[in-house]
Design a protein around this motif. Structure first.
Motif, mmCIF file in Angstrom:
data_model
loop_
_atom_site.group_PDB
_atom_site.id
_atom_site.type_symbol
_atom_site.label_atom_id
_atom_site.label_comp_id
_atom_site.label_asym_id
_atom_site.label_seq_id
_atom_site.Cartn_x
_atom_site.Cartn_y
_atom_site.Cartn_z
ATOM 1 N N TYR A 17 -10.952 35.401 -79.127
ATOM 2 C CA TYR A 17 -10.828 36.211 -77.918
ATOM 3 C C TYR A 17 -10.687 37.646 -78.408
ATOM 4 C CZ TYR A 17 -9.782 31.775 -75.603
ATOM 5 O OH TYR A 17 -9.843 30.490 -75.124
ATOM 6 N N LEU A 20 -8.693 38.341 -81.680
ATOM 7 C CA LEU A 20 -7.774 37.223 -81.959
ATOM 8 C C LEU A 20 -8.528 35.913 -82.183
ATOM 9 C CD1 LEU A 20 -4.717 36.101 -81.740
ATOM 10 C CD2 LEU A 20 -5.465 35.362 -79.472
ATOM 11 N N ASN A 42 4.165 27.981 -77.944
ATOM 12 C CA ASN A 42 3.322 28.742 -77.011
ATOM 13 C C ASN A 42 2.350 29.604 -77.807
ATOM 14 O OD1 ASN A 42 6.200 29.045 -75.031
ATOM 15 N ND2 ASN A 42 4.358 28.034 -74.350
ATOM 16 N N ALA A 44 -0.064 28.596 -79.704
ATOM 17 C CA ALA A 44 -0.499 27.997 -80.977
ATOM 18 C C ALA A 44 -1.990 27.659 -80.978
ATOM 19 C CB ALA A 44 0.313 26.740 -81.264
ATOM 20 N N THR A 47 -4.426 24.618 -75.860
ATOM 21 C CA THR A 47 -5.396 24.619 -74.762
ATOM 22 C C THR A 47 -6.771 24.996 -75.280
ATOM 23 O OG1 THR A 47 -3.686 25.167 -73.172
ATOM 24 C CG2 THR A 47 -5.938 25.677 -72.521
ATOM 25 N N THR A 48 -6.808 25.951 -76.205
ATOM 26 C CA THR A 48 -8.098 26.365 -76.769
ATOM 27 C C THR A 48 -8.756 25.192 -77.485
ATOM 28 O OG1 THR A 48 -7.175 28.591 -77.045
ATOM 29 C CG2 THR A 48 -9.211 28.106 -78.225
HETATM 30 P P1 ATP Z 1 0.846 27.331 -74.377
HETATM 31 O O1 ATP Z 1 1.708 26.290 -74.974
HETATM 32 O O2 ATP Z 1 1.597 28.575 -74.017
HETATM 33 O O3 ATP Z 1 -0.017 26.836 -73.231
HETATM 34 P P2 ATP Z 1 -1.371 27.125 -76.259
HETATM 35 O O4 ATP Z 1 -0.908 26.518 -77.537
HETATM 36 O O5 ATP Z 1 -2.101 26.240 -75.297
HETATM 37 O O6 ATP Z 1 -0.165 27.851 -75.533
HETATM 38 P P3 ATP Z 1 -3.701 28.824 -76.047
HETATM 39 O O7 ATP Z 1 -3.621 28.937 -74.563
HETATM 40 O O8 ATP Z 1 -4.755 28.001 -76.633
HETATM 41 O O9 ATP Z 1 -2.283 28.373 -76.657
HETATM 42 O O10 ATP Z 1 -3.810 30.321 -76.611
HETATM 43 C C1 ATP Z 1 -3.998 30.599 -77.977
HETATM 44 C C2 ATP Z 1 -4.038 32.103 -78.142
HETATM 45 O O11 ATP Z 1 -5.214 32.615 -77.514
HETATM 46 C C3 ATP Z 1 -2.863 32.834 -77.501
HETATM 47 O O12 ATP Z 1 -2.511 33.927 -78.330
HETATM 48 C C4 ATP Z 1 -3.429 33.306 -76.182
HETATM 49 O O13 ATP Z 1 -2.763 34.486 -75.739
HETATM 50 C C5 ATP Z 1 -4.865 33.570 -76.522
HETATM 51 N N1 ATP Z 1 -5.763 33.359 -75.387
HETATM 52 C C6 ATP Z 1 -5.959 32.196 -74.734
HETATM 53 N N2 ATP Z 1 -6.866 32.342 -73.753
HETATM 54 C C7 ATP Z 1 -7.258 33.649 -73.798
HETATM 55 C C8 ATP Z 1 -8.189 34.424 -73.026
HETATM 56 N N3 ATP Z 1 -8.896 33.893 -72.052
HETATM 57 N N4 ATP Z 1 -8.320 35.731 -73.361
HETATM 58 C C9 ATP Z 1 -7.617 36.279 -74.374
HETATM 59 N N5 ATP Z 1 -6.732 35.601 -75.139
HETATM 60 C C10 ATP Z 1 -6.547 34.296 -74.857
#
Ligand code: ATP
Length: 237
Positions: A17, A20, A42, A44, A47-48
């Protein structure tokens, strides 16, 4: 024990992203019949990773899906219900999934029973409680018979009783042989349901182990040092 037959996998996958790298050079294979929990703090990358496995995100590296793993569904933290009755939400999902008309009524009826919502079939789906809507979202996904079901923190907004009902549905799906990949912060739930744990940190996989070994060997990983992640209510609820 023999390895489960591979259904889908990522090799050398990076998702960015802007500057990042939300996933950084990840290799992961998902086998038929596994119940994989994605854990980590959070941000980590859980979701990605779910979205990359589901094929929803542009990435570098490769994604492979076995022919037998082509049918996939996703259930989100907050279920999205069409402005229709409970039954019609199921019918539309089955139609969209390409289920032949002759099979739709039977499958919808079975799904209503799976979700314990048969007595609410004609209610507008959006008037159901959060827990009932999540049960309907699960039954709706299940009714299309996906090879793989992805779940993004499916119980995070629910009270303990509703969590239990969702867990019972997930355990039944797993017992039927469905492959499940679920992100969660609830380690009690991971212990109760998952066969395998993938622990992410900063977009990389820190550990990828059978559940028993993960909890035996990885007491020192960052998630487990975070008291908020293992509050007693989460462990027991
Ligand atoms: P959580 O437990 O908070 O849901 P996660 O482990 O699912 O978190 P992700 O949502 O996959 O984490 O996010 C991974 C990284 O990518 C984070 O730093 C998040 O801020 C960033 N990120 C996720 N989606 C986007 C987006 N659409 N645009 C920019 N950055 C994003």
């Amino acid at each position: 024990m023999s390895e489960p037959a591979p259904l889908l996998g990522l090799s050398g996958v990076t998702v960015c992203y802007g500057a990042l790298a939300a996933l950084n050079d990840v290799d992961v294979q998902i086998g038929r019949g596994e119940f994989v929990a994605l854990v980590g703090n959070n941000g980590a990358g859980k979701t990605t990773l779910l979205h990359a496995l589901h094929g929803l995100l542009p990435h570098t590296g490769s994604r492979r899906v076995a022919e037998a793993g082509a049918a996939q569904a996703m259930v989100f933290q907050r279920p999205f219900m069409l402005r229709l009755s409970v039954l019609n939400n199921l019918r539309v999902a089955l139609w969209l999934a390409g289920v032949p008309k002759a099979e739709r009524a039977g499958r919808a009826c079975e799904a209503l029973h799976r979700a314990a919502l048969a007595d609410r079939a004609e209610r507008p789906a959006r008037t159901l409680s959060g827990g009932q809507q999540q049960r309907l979202a699960l039954a709706r996904a299940w009714a299309a018979r996906p090879d793989v079901l992805f779940l993004d923190e499916p119980t995070s907004n629910l009270d303990p009783a509703a969590k239990k009902e969702i867990e019972a549905m997930l355990a039944a799906f797993a017992a039927d042989g469905m492959t499940l990949v679920m992100s969660t912060h609830n380690l009690g739930q991971v212990k109760r349901l998952a066969t395998r744990v993938i622990h992410l940190d900063g977009g990389a996989i820190l550990a990828d182990l059978p559940t028993e070994r993960y909890f035996g060997e990885h007491a020192d990983l960052p998630l487990r040092r975070d008291p908020a992640a293992i509050l007693p209510s989460e462990e027991s609820s």
